[in-house]
Write a protein that holds these residues in place. Structure first.
Motif, PDB file in Angstrom:
ATOM      1  N   GLU A  30       0.838  -1.204   0.000  1.00  0.00           N
ATOM      2  CA  GLU A  30       0.000   0.000   0.000  1.00  0.00           C
ATOM      3  C   GLU A  30       0.871   1.252   0.000  1.00  0.00           C
ATOM      4  OE1 GLU A  30      -2.967   0.208   3.051  1.00  0.00           O
ATOM      5  OE2 GLU A  30      -3.972  -1.595   2.333  1.00  0.00           O
ATOM      6  N   ARG A  32       3.926   1.486  -1.135  1.00  0.00           N
ATOM      7  CA  ARG A  32       4.517   1.605  -2.469  1.00  0.00           C
ATOM      8  C   ARG A  32       3.493   2.171  -3.455  1.00  0.00           C
ATOM      9  NH1 ARG A  32       6.971  -3.417  -1.293  1.00  0.00           N
ATOM     10  NH2 ARG A  32       5.417  -4.498  -2.543  1.00  0.00           N
ATOM     11  N   HIS A  33       2.240   1.696  -3.385  1.00  0.00           N
ATOM     12  CA  HIS A  33       1.175   2.223  -4.248  1.00  0.00           C
ATOM     13  C   HIS A  33       0.927   3.694  -3.972  1.00  0.00           C
ATOM     14  CE1 HIS A  33      -0.030  -1.344  -6.413  1.00  0.00           C
ATOM     15  NE2 HIS A  33      -0.228  -2.056  -5.277  1.00  0.00           N
ATOM     16  N   ARG A  34       0.881   4.046  -2.666  1.00  0.00           N
ATOM     17  CA  ARG A  34       0.659   5.441  -2.303  1.00  0.00           C
ATOM     18  C   ARG A  34       1.823   6.286  -2.824  1.00  0.00           C
ATOM     19  NH1 ARG A  34       2.388   9.162   0.430  1.00  0.00           N
ATOM     20  NH2 ARG A  34       3.950   7.970   1.545  1.00  0.00           N
ATOM     21  N   ALA A  36       3.828   5.548  -5.295  1.00  0.00           N
ATOM     22  CA  ALA A  36       3.742   5.561  -6.760  1.00  0.00           C
ATOM     23  C   ALA A  36       2.660   6.535  -7.210  1.00  0.00           C
ATOM     24  CB  ALA A  36       3.472   4.155  -7.292  1.00  0.00           C
ATOM     25  N   ARG A  37       1.495   6.526  -6.528  1.00  0.00           N
ATOM     26  CA  ARG A  37       0.414   7.469  -6.858  1.00  0.00           C
ATOM     27  C   ARG A  37       0.874   8.903  -6.630  1.00  0.00           C
ATOM     28  NH1 ARG A  37      -2.937   3.582  -4.346  1.00  0.00           N
ATOM     29  NH2 ARG A  37      -2.871   4.802  -2.431  1.00  0.00           N
ATOM     30  N   GLU A  38       1.581   9.124  -5.515  1.00  0.00           N
ATOM     31  CA  GLU A  38       2.083  10.466  -5.217  1.00  0.00           C
ATOM     32  C   GLU A  38       3.095  10.909  -6.271  1.00  0.00           C
ATOM     33  OE1 GLU A  38       2.450  14.106  -3.489  1.00  0.00           O
ATOM     34  OE2 GLU A  38       0.952  12.588  -3.029  1.00  0.00           O
ATOM     35  N   ALA A  40       3.262   9.728  -9.347  1.00  0.00           N
ATOM     36  CA  ALA A  40       2.501   9.931 -10.586  1.00  0.00           C
ATOM     37  C   ALA A  40       1.768  11.264 -10.548  1.00  0.00           C
ATOM     38  CB  ALA A  40       1.524   8.781 -10.798  1.00  0.00           C
ATOM     39  N   ARG A  41       1.162  11.578  -9.379  1.00  0.00           N
ATOM     40  CA  ARG A  41       0.435  12.846  -9.232  1.00  0.00           C
ATOM     41  C   ARG A  41       1.401  14.010  -9.390  1.00  0.00           C
ATOM     42  NH1 ARG A  41      -0.878  16.741  -5.775  1.00  0.00           N
ATOM     43  NH2 ARG A  41       0.419  16.036  -4.083  1.00  0.00           N
ATOM     44  N   THR A  42       2.549  13.941  -8.724  1.00  0.00           N
ATOM     45  CA  THR A  42       3.552  14.997  -8.812  1.00  0.00           C
ATOM     46  C   THR A  42       4.062  15.122 -10.246  1.00  0.00           C
ATOM     47  OG1 THR A  42       4.221  14.486  -6.559  1.00  0.00           O
ATOM     48  CG2 THR A  42       5.710  15.838  -7.830  1.00  0.00           C
ATOM     49  N   THR A  43       4.332  13.994 -10.873  1.00  0.00           N
ATOM     50  CA  THR A  43       4.804  13.993 -12.258  1.00  0.00           C
ATOM     51  C   THR A  43       3.746  14.598 -13.177  1.00  0.00           C
ATOM     52  OG1 THR A  43       6.136  12.037 -11.820  1.00  0.00           O
ATOM     53  CG2 THR A  43       5.689  12.543 -14.126  1.00  0.00           C
TER      54      THR A  43
END
Length: 162
Positions: A30, A32-34, A36-38, A40-43
């Motif tokens: 979770e 790692r997903h969070r 990765a999502r963060e 991705a969101r920042t990117t």
């Protein structure tokens, strides 16, 4: 002496320890997903900001090109207007040139026609001046003759009276 990283359930303890390990795995996954999502969101936010900047730069470039295009169109319009005015003036000059050529031909014709008349008038003037000179000479002779005759009459009159 087996190596255990705490993420794998193999080779580890069974029972409650294995459950914690699965929970830890789930939490780590979770996390790692969070993350990765963060990321991705920042990117995506960074990409969106970059795209907004690119769009603003493109809009600015388009605006500049439109202003340049308007200025160029004004220059072209002005140039076309000047060309049209110059063409009109050239046409007027061409018309004037034809009129002047016709007037010159007419004047040359008149000069050719007037040449013999002028020569005749000059000759007539010379003859008239010569005639005038002869008449003056004759008039002077007549006046001298008259003076002489008057003197003779006066002398005769004086003799008769005396």
């Amino acid at each position: 002496g087996e190596y255990h990283d705490g993420r794998s359930g193999s080779g580890g303890k069974s029972g409650k320890g294995a459950t914690l390990s699965k929970e830890q795995q789930h939490l780590e996954e979770e996390e790692r997903h969070r993350a990765a999502r963060e990321l991705a969101r920042t990117t995506l936010l960074h990409a969106l900001q970059t795209e907004r900047t690119n769009v603003e730069e493109l809009e600015s470039a388009v605006s500049t090109l439109q202003r340049n295009n308007s200025a160029i169109m004004d220059v072209v319009s002005s140039r076309d207007s000047l060309i049209e005015e110059l063409n009109d003036r050239v046409a007027v000059f061409e018309e004037d040139k034809m009129v002047l050529k016709a007037a010159l031909r007419q004047l040359q014709l008149e000069i050719r026609e007037e040449g013999p008349k002028t020569l005749a008038l000059v000759k007539e003037l010379e003859e008239t001046r010569e005639g005038e000179e002869r008449l003056r000479e004759e008039l002077e002779e007549l006046m001298q003759d008259q003076d002489e005759e008057r003197e003779e009459y006066e002398e005769s009159l004086t003799r008769m009276q005396g």
